[in-house]
Design a protein around this motif. Structure first.
Motif, PDB file in Angstrom:
ATOM      1  N   GLN A  56      20.495  39.501  40.334  1.00 37.99           N
ATOM      2  CA  GLN A  56      21.339  39.874  39.189  1.00 37.99           C
ATOM      3  C   GLN A  56      21.606  41.380  39.218  1.00 37.99           C
ATOM      4  OE1 GLN A  56      19.312  38.342  35.526  1.00 37.99           O
ATOM      5  NE2 GLN A  56      17.823  37.548  36.958  1.00 37.99           N
ATOM      6  N   ILE A  57      22.769  41.799  38.737  1.00 36.14           N
ATOM      7  CA  ILE A  57      23.002  43.238  38.578  1.00 36.14           C
ATOM      8  C   ILE A  57      23.125  43.586  37.099  1.00 36.14           C
ATOM      9  CG2 ILE A  57      25.531  43.065  38.996  1.00 36.14           C
ATOM     10  CD1 ILE A  57      23.177  46.051  39.743  1.00 36.14           C
ATOM     11  N   ARG A  58      22.315  44.522  36.700  1.00 30.90           N
ATOM     12  CA  ARG A  58      22.285  44.987  35.316  1.00 30.90           C
ATOM     13  C   ARG A  58      21.962  46.473  35.404  1.00 30.90           C
ATOM     14  NH1 ARG A  58      23.831  41.652  32.944  1.00 30.90           N
ATOM     15  NH2 ARG A  58      25.377  43.277  32.818  1.00 30.90           N
ATOM     16  N   PHE A  59      22.752  47.321  34.729  1.00 26.56           N
ATOM     17  CA  PHE A  59      22.502  48.761  34.810  1.00 26.56           C
ATOM     18  C   PHE A  59      21.746  49.311  33.609  1.00 26.56           C
ATOM     19  CE2 PHE A  59      25.807  48.239  37.943  1.00 26.56           C
ATOM     20  CZ  PHE A  59      25.417  49.122  38.940  1.00 26.56           C
ATOM     21  N   VAL A 121      30.697  39.960  40.521  1.00 24.33           N
ATOM     22  CA  VAL A 121      30.750  39.693  39.084  1.00 24.33           C
ATOM     23  C   VAL A 121      31.758  40.647  38.451  1.00 24.33           C
ATOM     24  CG1 VAL A 121      28.396  38.821  39.060  1.00 24.33           C
ATOM     25  CG2 VAL A 121      28.794  41.208  38.471  1.00 24.33           C
ATOM     26  N   SER A 122      32.348  40.217  37.339  1.00 24.54           N
ATOM     27  CA  SER A 122      33.454  41.010  36.803  1.00 24.54           C
ATOM     28  C   SER A 122      33.104  41.749  35.520  1.00 24.54           C
ATOM     29  CB  SER A 122      34.680  40.116  36.609  1.00 24.54           C
ATOM     30  OG  SER A 122      35.105  39.649  37.873  1.00 24.54           O
ATOM     31  N   GLY A 123      31.915  41.477  34.954  1.00 19.43           N
ATOM     32  CA  GLY A 123      31.464  42.244  33.796  1.00 19.43           C
ATOM     33  C   GLY A 123      31.804  41.597  32.469  1.00 19.43           C
ATOM     34  N   ASP A 138      40.629  45.804  30.540  1.00 13.44           N
ATOM     35  CA  ASP A 138      40.893  44.552  29.833  1.00 13.44           C
ATOM     36  C   ASP A 138      40.383  43.383  30.677  1.00 13.44           C
ATOM     37  OD1 ASP A 138      42.058  45.753  27.748  1.00 13.44           O
ATOM     38  OD2 ASP A 138      44.138  45.275  28.316  1.00 13.44           O
ATOM     39  N   HIS A 139      40.144  42.258  29.991  1.00 14.83           N
ATOM     40  CA  HIS A 139      39.559  41.094  30.665  1.00 14.83           C
ATOM     41  C   HIS A 139      40.262  40.752  31.978  1.00 14.83           C
ATOM     42  CE1 HIS A 139      38.804  36.812  31.421  1.00 14.83           C
ATOM     43  NE2 HIS A 139      37.637  37.016  30.828  1.00 14.83           N
ATOM     44  N   ASP A 140      41.558  40.513  31.906  1.00 14.05           N
ATOM     45  CA  ASP A 140      42.237  40.046  33.118  1.00 14.05           C
ATOM     46  C   ASP A 140      42.412  41.155  34.154  1.00 14.05           C
ATOM     47  OD1 ASP A 140      42.241  37.648  31.842  1.00 14.05           O
ATOM     48  OD2 ASP A 140      44.376  37.217  32.159  1.00 14.05           O
ATOM     49  N   ARG A 142      40.050  43.217  34.784  1.00 15.33           N
ATOM     50  CA  ARG A 142      38.782  43.188  35.534  1.00 15.33           C
ATOM     51  C   ARG A 142      38.871  42.170  36.674  1.00 15.33           C
ATOM     52  NH1 ARG A 142      36.556  43.278  30.310  1.00 15.33           N
ATOM     53  NH2 ARG A 142      35.642  41.191  30.375  1.00 15.33           N
ATOM     54  N   TYR A 143      39.501  41.014  36.374  1.00 17.32           N
ATOM     55  CA  TYR A 143      39.627  40.008  37.440  1.00 17.32           C
ATOM     56  C   TYR A 143      40.643  40.428  38.501  1.00 17.32           C
ATOM     57  CZ  TYR A 143      36.284  36.817  35.529  1.00 17.32           C
ATOM     58  OH  TYR A 143      35.094  36.263  35.121  1.00 17.32           O
ATOM     59  N   ARG A 144      41.693  41.136  38.086  1.00 16.92           N
ATOM     60  CA  ARG A 144      42.659  41.621  39.082  1.00 16.92           C
ATOM     61  C   ARG A 144      41.951  42.580  40.041  1.00 16.92           C
ATOM     62  NH1 ARG A 144      47.493  44.106  39.398  1.00 16.92           N
ATOM     63  NH2 ARG A 144      47.058  45.642  37.788  1.00 16.92           N
ATOM     64  N   SER A 192      34.185  31.767  33.955  1.00 17.78           N
ATOM     65  CA  SER A 192      34.868  30.477  33.765  1.00 17.78           C
ATOM     66  C   SER A 192      36.221  30.602  33.092  1.00 17.78           C
ATOM     67  CB  SER A 192      34.011  29.544  32.910  1.00 17.78           C
ATOM     68  OG  SER A 192      32.764  29.373  33.487  1.00 17.78           O
ATOM     69  N   SER A 193      36.663  31.813  32.820  1.00 19.41           N
ATOM     70  CA  SER A 193      37.955  31.974  32.140  1.00 19.41           C
ATOM     71  C   SER A 193      39.083  31.537  33.071  1.00 19.41           C
ATOM     72  CB  SER A 193      38.139  33.441  31.747  1.00 19.41           C
ATOM     73  OG  SER A 193      38.010  34.243  32.904  1.00 19.41           O
ATOM     74  N   ARG A 194      40.276  31.465  32.486  1.00 15.71           N
ATOM     75  CA  ARG A 194      41.462  31.133  33.300  1.00 15.71           C
ATOM     76  C   ARG A 194      41.552  32.080  34.514  1.00 15.71           C
ATOM     77  NH1 ARG A 194      43.285  27.089  33.795  1.00 15.71           N
ATOM     78  NH2 ARG A 194      43.204  27.659  35.946  1.00 15.71           N
ATOM     79  N   GLY A 287      36.197  32.172  27.254  1.00 13.71           N
ATOM     80  CA  GLY A 287      35.505  32.654  28.438  1.00 13.71           C
ATOM     81  C   GLY A 287      34.334  31.736  28.671  1.00 13.71           C
ATOM     82  N   ASN A 288      33.381  32.223  29.436  1.00 13.71           N
ATOM     83  CA  ASN A 288      32.227  31.411  29.803  1.00 13.71           C
ATOM     84  C   ASN A 288      31.450  30.864  28.609  1.00 13.71           C
ATOM     85  OD1 ASN A 288      31.470  30.645  32.310  1.00 13.71           O
ATOM     86  ND2 ASN A 288      30.502  32.560  32.876  1.00 13.71           N
ATOM     87  N   TRP A 289      31.423  31.608  27.502  1.00 10.13           N
ATOM     88  CA  TRP A 289      30.535  31.226  26.410  1.00 10.13           C
ATOM     89  C   TRP A 289      31.295  30.774  25.161  1.00 10.13           C
ATOM     90  CZ3 TRP A 289      29.682  35.430  29.659  1.00 10.13           C
ATOM     91  CH2 TRP A 289      28.496  35.422  30.395  1.00 10.13           C
TER      92      TRP A 289
HETATM   93  C1  LIG Z   1      25.989  32.407  37.986  1.00 13.64           C
HETATM   94  C2  LIG Z   1      26.498  33.665  37.340  1.00 13.64           C
HETATM   95  C3  LIG Z   1      25.897  34.879  37.665  1.00 13.64           C
HETATM   96  C4  LIG Z   1      26.301  36.060  37.048  1.00 13.64           C
HETATM   97  N1  LIG Z   1      25.643  37.236  37.347  1.00 13.64           N
HETATM   98  C5  LIG Z   1      26.000  38.376  36.709  1.00 13.64           C
HETATM   99  C6  LIG Z   1      25.289  39.589  36.957  1.00 13.64           C
HETATM  100  O1  LIG Z   1      24.348  39.644  37.759  1.00 13.64           O
HETATM  101  N2  LIG Z   1      25.683  40.697  36.278  1.00 13.64           N
HETATM  102  C7  LIG Z   1      26.734  40.678  35.389  1.00 13.64           C
HETATM  103  O2  LIG Z   1      27.029  41.712  34.818  1.00 13.64           O
HETATM  104  N3  LIG Z   1      27.417  39.545  35.141  1.00 13.64           N
HETATM  105  C8  LIG Z   1      27.071  38.398  35.776  1.00 13.64           C
HETATM  106  N4  LIG Z   1      27.769  37.230  35.509  1.00 13.64           N
HETATM  107  C9  LIG Z   1      28.901  37.269  34.527  1.00 13.64           C
HETATM  108  C10 LIG Z   1      30.281  37.079  35.142  1.00 13.64           C
HETATM  109  O3  LIG Z   1      30.563  37.937  36.191  1.00 13.64           O
HETATM  110  C11 LIG Z   1      31.393  37.197  34.086  1.00 13.64           C
HETATM  111  O4  LIG Z   1      31.499  38.517  33.663  1.00 13.64           O
HETATM  112  C12 LIG Z   1      31.136  36.345  32.894  1.00 13.64           C
HETATM  113  O5  LIG Z   1      30.753  35.075  33.334  1.00 13.64           O
HETATM  114  C13 LIG Z   1      32.369  36.235  31.985  1.00 13.64           C
HETATM  115  O6  LIG Z   1      33.399  35.679  32.695  1.00 13.64           O
HETATM  116  P1  LIG Z   1      34.658  34.955  32.036  1.00 13.64           P
HETATM  117  O7  LIG Z   1      35.227  35.886  31.032  1.00 13.64           O
HETATM  118  O8  LIG Z   1      35.547  34.722  33.192  1.00 13.64           O
HETATM  119  O9  LIG Z   1      34.177  33.678  31.461  1.00 13.64           O
HETATM  120  C14 LIG Z   1      27.374  36.035  36.108  1.00 13.64           C
HETATM  121  C15 LIG Z   1      27.991  34.806  35.808  1.00 13.64           C
HETATM  122  C16 LIG Z   1      27.570  33.631  36.403  1.00 13.64           C
HETATM  123  C17 LIG Z   1      28.241  32.327  36.031  1.00 13.64           C
END
Ligand SMILES: Cc1cc2nc3c(=O)[nH]c(=O)nc-3n(C[C@H](O)[C@H](O)[C@H](O)COP(=O)(O)O)c2cc1C
Length: 367
Positions: A56-59, A121-123, A138-140, A142-144, A192-194, A287-289
């Motif tokens: 995992q990455i966490r600062f 990971v995109s944050g 912005d969210h998208d 970050r993905y770009r 998991s976002s679009r 998003g994911n949650w």
């Molecule tokens: C399996 C998994 C591992 C992840 N590991 C990290 C991580 O180590 N550090 C981090 O900042 N985010 C981590 N994330 C978060 C994602 O990169 C992303 O920011 C988050 O799921 C929100 O994405 P969404 O807006 O597309 O749903 C992880 C997500 C998943 C599903």
């Protein structure tokens, strides 16, 4: 669609390189974030049939994650302590740029016979970006940026005179030497976002998603695989799960109840607020949650929703259900990592292999 009869399902575990374990609860967690504990855990995992470990990455301190070892150097240490396990190092574009990441991972690939992979990971944690002076896109956006990051990594690893002109990164006739040896580093991504799904369907080797029911996983997989096919791209899927496997279902359910009962409500709610906000700022407002309840949020990535909670047989059957829904890999978290990784390898994986063999035989008979 049913996604059966493919390769054997793979197993990964979350590397506890961050303190506090995988649940935001005061229940006892016999898990440690130290290198000594983690070296032994990696050795147990590879001897128990696990294919991958995910760091995992966490600062900065999150919700319970007060101490955090850096992911790439920690992953390298685990690779040096093992012989077959593949270790996936988390990388966050922004703090990492693709030049350094490509060079760093290529070197580790040479040092470890190609056993290193990355998770881009995109944050989601705005406070973390603020703390380290990183611009919060912005969210998208970050993905770009992540997509350009992945395209750059792949280009640098596979082409000479790599030239790339993006909005975030530029390369001019760049030739990385040495390039990675085969197997090339696999590129995983989380979210998991679009935007996350669309990125997976274009550039990633693996899509990681939060825990969920087989029905919900199938919807995501249909979506991603349909788009990937149209893009001429191939992507595999990893699903998160928090496993509680005990001799009886009652025991396993009692452990889950205790985790929830001893949850730290302030930390869980603060975490929930942060991650839901991150998802809400996406154009589709999810998003994911997006659908996570308080109980779900006690496990950082909705791991209880995958319901790998019960006896070895129940859990084995549910893993196969997830596989049928399109999961190629199950990413596992545990309360007591060393003990439970070993237990899972001894008592659950063999049952899963039996079920997979039965499915394979049934498919051959039906042909
Ligand atoms: C399996 C998994 C591992 C992840 N590991 C990290 C991580 O180590 N550090 C981090 O900042 N985010 C981590 N994330 C978060 C994602 O990169 C992303 O920011 C988050 O799921 C929100 O994405 P969404 O807006 O597309 O749903 C992880 C997500 C998943 C599903």
């Amino acid at each position: 669609m049913t996604y059966a009869n493919r390769e054997l399902v793979k197993f990964a575990y979350w590397v506890p390189n961050v303190s506090g374990g995988l649940v935001i609860s005061n229940i006892e967690q016999r898990t440690s974030w130290t290198i000594e504990y983690n070296r032994k855990l990696a050795q147990i995992a590879e001897a128990s049939g696990f294919d991958y470990a995910l760091s995992q990455i966490r600062f900065t301190a999150g919700y319970g994650a007060e101490f955090q070892h850096e992911s790439v150097s920690f992953s390298h240490a685990l690779l040096e302590s093992t012989t077959t396990l593949r270790v996936i190092a988390a990388i966050l574009p922004g703090p990492w740029n693709p030049t350094l990441a490509a060079k760093q991972i290529a070197t580790i690939n040479h040092l470890t016979n190609g056993r290193v992979a990355v998770n881009v990971v995109s944050g989601w944690f705005r406070g973390e970006f603020h703390a380290i002076g990183e611009h919060w896109l912005d969210h998208d956006e970050r993905y770009r940026r992540s997509e350009e990051f992945i395209r750059a990594l792949r280009g640098i690893w596979t082409q000479d005179n790599f030239t790339f002109s993006g909005d975030f990164y530029r390369f001019n006739n760049y030739s990385l030497k040495p390039k990675p040896i085969d197997p090339q580093p696999e590129i995983f991504q989380g979210g998991s976002s679009r935007a996350a799904r669309d990125m997976a369907s274009r550039v990633s080797d693996w899509y990681f998603t939060n825990g969920n029911t087989p029905e919900e996983i199938r919807k995501q997989v249909d979506d991603i695989q349909g788009k990937a096919k149209a893009n001429g791209h191939s992507v595999k899927v990893g699903v998160n799960a928090f496993a509680i496997v005990r001799e009886t279902e009652e025991e396993a359910r009692a452990v889950l109840a205790e985790i929830i009962e001893k949850a730290n409500p302030e930390a869980v709610n603060a975490f929930g607020h942060e991650v839901k906000n991150a998802g809400k700022s996406s154009p589709e407002g999810e998003g994911n949650w997006a659908k996570s309840s308080f109980e779900d949020l006690v496990q950082y990535n909705d791991g209880f929703r995958s319901n790998l909670i019960g006896t070895p047989r129940q859990v084995a059957e549910r893993v196969v259900d997830l596989k049928r829904a399109g999961a190629d890999l199950i990413l596992l978290g545990f309360l007591h990592f060393q003990e439970e990784v070993e237990y899972f390898g001894k008592n659950v994986i063999p049952l899963i292999r039996e079920l997979e063999a039965d499915e394979g035989a049934a498919a051959v008979a039906a042909e």
